[in-house]
Design a protein around this motif. Structure first.
Motif, mmCIF file in Angstrom:
data_model
loop_
_atom_site.group_PDB
_atom_site.id
_atom_site.type_symbol
_atom_site.label_atom_id
_atom_site.label_comp_id
_atom_site.label_asym_id
_atom_site.label_seq_id
_atom_site.Cartn_x
_atom_site.Cartn_y
_atom_site.Cartn_z
ATOM 1 N N LEU A 1 0.777 -1.288 0.024
ATOM 2 C CA LEU A 1 -0.030 -0.214 -0.161
ATOM 3 C C LEU A 1 0.700 1.206 -0.100
ATOM 4 N N PRO A 2 0.588 2.158 -0.578
ATOM 5 C CA PRO A 2 1.170 3.425 -0.501
ATOM 6 C C PRO A 2 0.793 4.130 0.762
ATOM 7 N N ALA A 3 1.708 4.838 1.224
ATOM 8 C CA ALA A 3 1.646 5.445 2.794
ATOM 9 C C ALA A 3 0.326 6.111 3.029
ATOM 10 N N ASP A 4 -0.151 6.934 2.028
ATOM 11 C CA ASP A 4 -1.445 7.654 2.311
ATOM 12 C C ASP A 4 -2.722 6.590 2.405
ATOM 13 N N GLN A 5 -2.637 5.467 1.888
ATOM 14 C CA GLN A 5 -3.938 4.796 1.763
ATOM 15 C C GLN A 5 -4.359 4.238 3.153
ATOM 16 N N THR A 6 -3.647 3.961 4.079
ATOM 17 C CA THR A 6 -3.885 3.378 5.329
ATOM 18 C C THR A 6 -4.995 4.561 6.107
ATOM 19 N N ALA A 7 -4.657 5.861 5.771
ATOM 20 C CA ALA A 7 -5.721 6.956 6.462
ATOM 21 C C ALA A 7 -6.775 7.204 5.831
ATOM 22 N N ILE A 8 -7.215 6.459 4.718
ATOM 23 C CA ILE A 8 -8.380 6.762 4.008
ATOM 24 C C ILE A 8 -9.680 6.311 4.597
ATOM 25 N N VAL A 9 -10.561 7.090 5.006
ATOM 26 C CA VAL A 9 -11.883 6.663 5.330
ATOM 27 C C VAL A 9 -12.744 6.686 4.014
#
Length: 771
Positions: free
Chosen positions: A398-406
């Motif tokens: 996963l790209p770093a920003d994907q885990t923070a997406i709601v």
């Protein structure tokens, strides 16, 4: 411009035997299935199967074979079905295995068509059936259901023995199709409405007692009866019980959920590494098993209180997201809908659901209706069949920003990568349930791989339309070709007449077709049709025009050759990979296709003229069961323009009131008509269709037309008429009070109206090639 970058990690996904590593099932032909901790194997090779749920007892047995062939043509590798106890022993001690309840006949058809089968045998099944499948009479016994109560187990033993009689000799190791069996369902997680209770709604059956100890007892009873499959499966979501021995835990993913009022956008369309981070807590070590789904939403059943309209794009997007997130077995619930049988004493539906219809808005629905989702997920199944052995061992990054997406985030582009040793696939998704996602313009992706930087595209940018999802390959070695990158989606692979490789892709709207091929693997490229080829120092840059009239011929470094085909998205949704005249061929058609024996069966809803395009072509012409065909060529494809003659069924419609319509329909159909569907547009709350005073199907209004297939009732229609009845939708106020009895007074308008009733012939012709 949206610039996306990722440096791919060098350590490959750790794959070990896992809990199922010692489990290898083989049949008398020497064919095998097995497992690692990350994927399933078929004949020793990594394999990503597609499983399609089809409840045999909810469809006429006269048409099972046709529907199974449609499933097979749609890319289903394994069939799953429930055995609903209440359907077979509605009255105590009187088992019914006849007609559309004939389990053995269904198993034998799966064997004939070489479709492996998973049986879900209960005793508790749920499946939106009355009491979750538990017969009413059992509640008159002094026992605890879904427990190790000896009295309950005694009845479970009788059920399993009856099922075992129907299954005798059909296990995979015996040469039959049955590879797996599920005992119970959602055990220790949830129950089902207790419909036999009858006093008020909202009363549910027990979710179970005893955990794995009860599942162990059920397994003992099953094996004692002779049910010893290659593996057992368990529904594992929601903290359900999961045995540790020879059992594959399987998951669910639903985005349109009637059981959640005012449902918010779901998490099902966000990328994650499911192998290490499941969507919800589970009671097993996820690293020891492949990520497998048995209930990924193929649609959703409409209930009286919740009436979701499932977008076909949602089914495609969920498939792609789960695949990208590491799922290596994708099972659809439902893949094929149907109709509940009517019981001897009552309807057998779950409360608040339609009495008869279980269409489920699935890819194949009640009466065999074909939905747009059937075409969309077939294209992904073709991809999994062609590239599954490559994809299955690839880990998710996963790209770093994907885990923070709601789920509510409509701004951040959703993407991830599956790769191994720097080769793999980029996955893009621009769909979210219950929200409108904006189209994305000016996207550029750069991956840092061990073999260098890979860009999508090499020059410029690409777009991703609203509701679109895509798969883009990179650094793959395919049939002696080094595919560095491509802005087209892989569809399938096959061979031409000379045994040379043919790679088939398709272009998404907003993505100009571009394929970069390693210069060391290709020595020449020639465009047939429209497009351009450019030689760069390290690669051949090929920009073909999308469409079946164009192709690219490659001369490879090893002296072989290969062909590239880039279809349009519309053509890809018309594409099938079918075995005709002894070999696999790519077949495109604006009709619906499946193969039976040597025949290519084409059905065309509403249109008596259609085209079939075949590559590689078949020498020797074609014979038709009816109609005529004009043969031609388009690029590499042999084409057949079919015409079978139009038919206009005679309809006689009388409307005694706004709520009722009496329909007489011509039942003398010509040979080119396989079925006639009524398409009914109405305003109202619910509706029912009666034939000879029998409810044949019903409909809870949810914004779509009401389709009724008539071939099953054709003989009755010769002398009878169909009664369509609407229960009105109330727009106003209901006041209730108790005056000895409950009194309701309604003030307002009752809406009930038929806005259109039309008959749509489904034309058919069978083609035999090579006369």
């Amino acid at each position: 411009m949206t610039q996306l970058r990722m440096e791919l990690y060098r350590k490959p996904k750790e794959i070990r035997p896992g809990k199922l590593g010692g489990l290898v099932g083989s049949n008398p032909k020497g064919e095998t299935f097995g497992f690692t901790s990350f994927y399933m194997t078929r004949n020793g090779e990594p394999f990503i199967p597609v499983v399609g749920e089809f409840h045999f007892s909810r469809f006429s047995y006269l048409h099972w074979e046709e529907e199974l062939l449609k499933m097979k043509a749609g890319g289903v590798h394994i069939v799953a079905t429930y055995v609903f106890w209440i359907f077979h022993e509605e009255e105590e001690g009187r088992f019914d295995w006849g007609g559309s309840r004939n389990l053995r006949h269904f198993i034998d058809l799966c064997a004939k068509l070489e479709l492996p089968l998973i049986l879900r045998i209960g005793p508790f099944c749920h499946g939106e059936v009355r009491n979750g499948g538990i017969p009413d009479w059992l509640f008159g016994k002094a026992l605890e259901i879904r427990s190790n109560d000896p009295a309950y187990l005694a009845y479970a033993r009788k059920l399993y023995r009856e099922i075992a009689r129907q299954m005798k000799g059909t296990l995979y190791q015996e040469g039959g199709p049955v590879i797996g069996v599920q005992l119970e369902n959602e055990y220790m997680h949830c129950g089902a409405p207790f419909d036999a209770w009858g006093y008020k709604s909202g009363v549910h059956l027990s979710s179970g007692q005893g955990g794995n100890a009860h599942l162990a007892e059920l397994r003992r009873l099953a094996e004692e009866a002779g049910i010893r499959p290659m593996l057992f499966t368990a529904t594992a979501w929601g903290g359900a019980a999961v045995p540790e021995t020879d059992t594959l835990p399987m998951l669910a993913g639903y985005a349109y959920t009637p059981w959640i009022p005012n449902q918010p956008p779901s998490r099902e369309y966000l990328y994650r590494d499911l192998h290490t981070d499941p969507v919800e807590p589970v009671n097993y070590d996820t690293l020891e098993y492949p990520v497998a789904y048995c209930e990924m939403a193929g649609g959703m059943q409409v209930s009286y209180h919740a009436r979701p309209l499932v977008n076909s794009a949602s089914v495609e997007a969920m498939t792609l997201v789960k695949l990208a997130s590491g799922s290596n077995l994708l099972g659809y619930y439902m893949y094929h809908g149907g109709s509940n049988p009517i019981g001897k004493h009552t309807y057998l539906n779950e409360a608040a659901l339609p009495k008869v219809t279980y269409d489920y808005q699935s890819p194949l629905g009640e009466f065999g209706r074909v939905a747009p989702s059937y075409d969309k997920i077939r294209s992904l199944s073709m991809f999994m069949e062609a590239y599954g052995a490559m994809l299955a061992p690839m880990g998710t990054q996963l790209p770093a920003d994907q885990t923070a997406i709601v789920p509510e985030d409509t701004d951040t582009l959703r993407w991830c990568v599956r790769h191994r040793d720097g080769a793999g696939f980029v996955f893009l998704n621009n769909f979210q349930d219950h929200l409108e996602m904006p189209s994305r313009e000016g996207i550029r992706i750069e991956l840092s791989t061990p073999d260098g930087i890979v860009s999508f595209p090499r020059r410029g940018t690409l777009s991703l339309k609203n509701e679109a999802s895509a798969v883009l390959p990179f650094q793959l070695r395919i049939d002696d070709i080094h595919l560095v990158s491509a802005t087209v989606q892989p569809l399938t692979r096959l061979q031409d007449d000379k045994g040379q490789a043919v790679l088939v892709f398709y272009a998404h709207e907003g993505m100009e077709p571009e394929l970069a091929l390693g210069a060391s693997s290709v020595v020449g490229a020639t465009i047939a049709g429209e497009g351009a080829v450019e030689r760069e120092p390290d690669a051949w840059l090929i920009r073909p025009a999308a469409g079946k009239g164009n192709s690219v011929r490659l001369e490879l470094a090893g002296g072989r050759s290969a062909t590239l085909l880039v279809l349009t998205r519309e053509e890809a949704l018309q594409a099938y990979k079918l075995k005709l005249e002894g070999r696999e061929r790519l077949v495109l058609s604006d009709s619906r296709l499946y193969v039976k024996a040597r025949q290519l069966i084409c059905t065309s809803p509403g249109r008596p003229d259609w085209k079939v395009c075949v590559y590689p072509g078949v020498a020797g012409g074609v014979q038709l069961s009816c109609g005529k065909a004009e043969e031609g060529r388009e690029g590499l494809f042999h084409t057949y323009a079919l015409s079978v003659g139009a038919f206009e069924p005679t309809l006689d419609i009388r409307k005694p009131s706004a709520r009722s319509a009496l329909v007489r329909i011509e039942a003398d159909w010509p040979e080119q008509v396989a079925d006639v569907f009524l398409e009914i547009e109405y305003e109202g709350d619910v509706a029912g269709a009666y034939l000879n005073n029998r409810l044949i199907t019903d409909h809870i209004h949810y914004g779509e037309k009401w389709p009724i297939g008539l071939k099953e009732f054709r003989n009755e229609l010769e002398d009878g008429e169909l009664h369509l009845s609407i229960t009105p939708l109330r727009q106003g106020t209901v006041t209730s009070f108790v005056n000895q009895a409950l009194v309701e007074r309604f003030e307002g308008v009752e809406v009930a109206a038929f806005n259109g009733i039309r008959a749509v012939p489904h034309y058919v012709s069978a083609l035999v090639f090579g006369r």
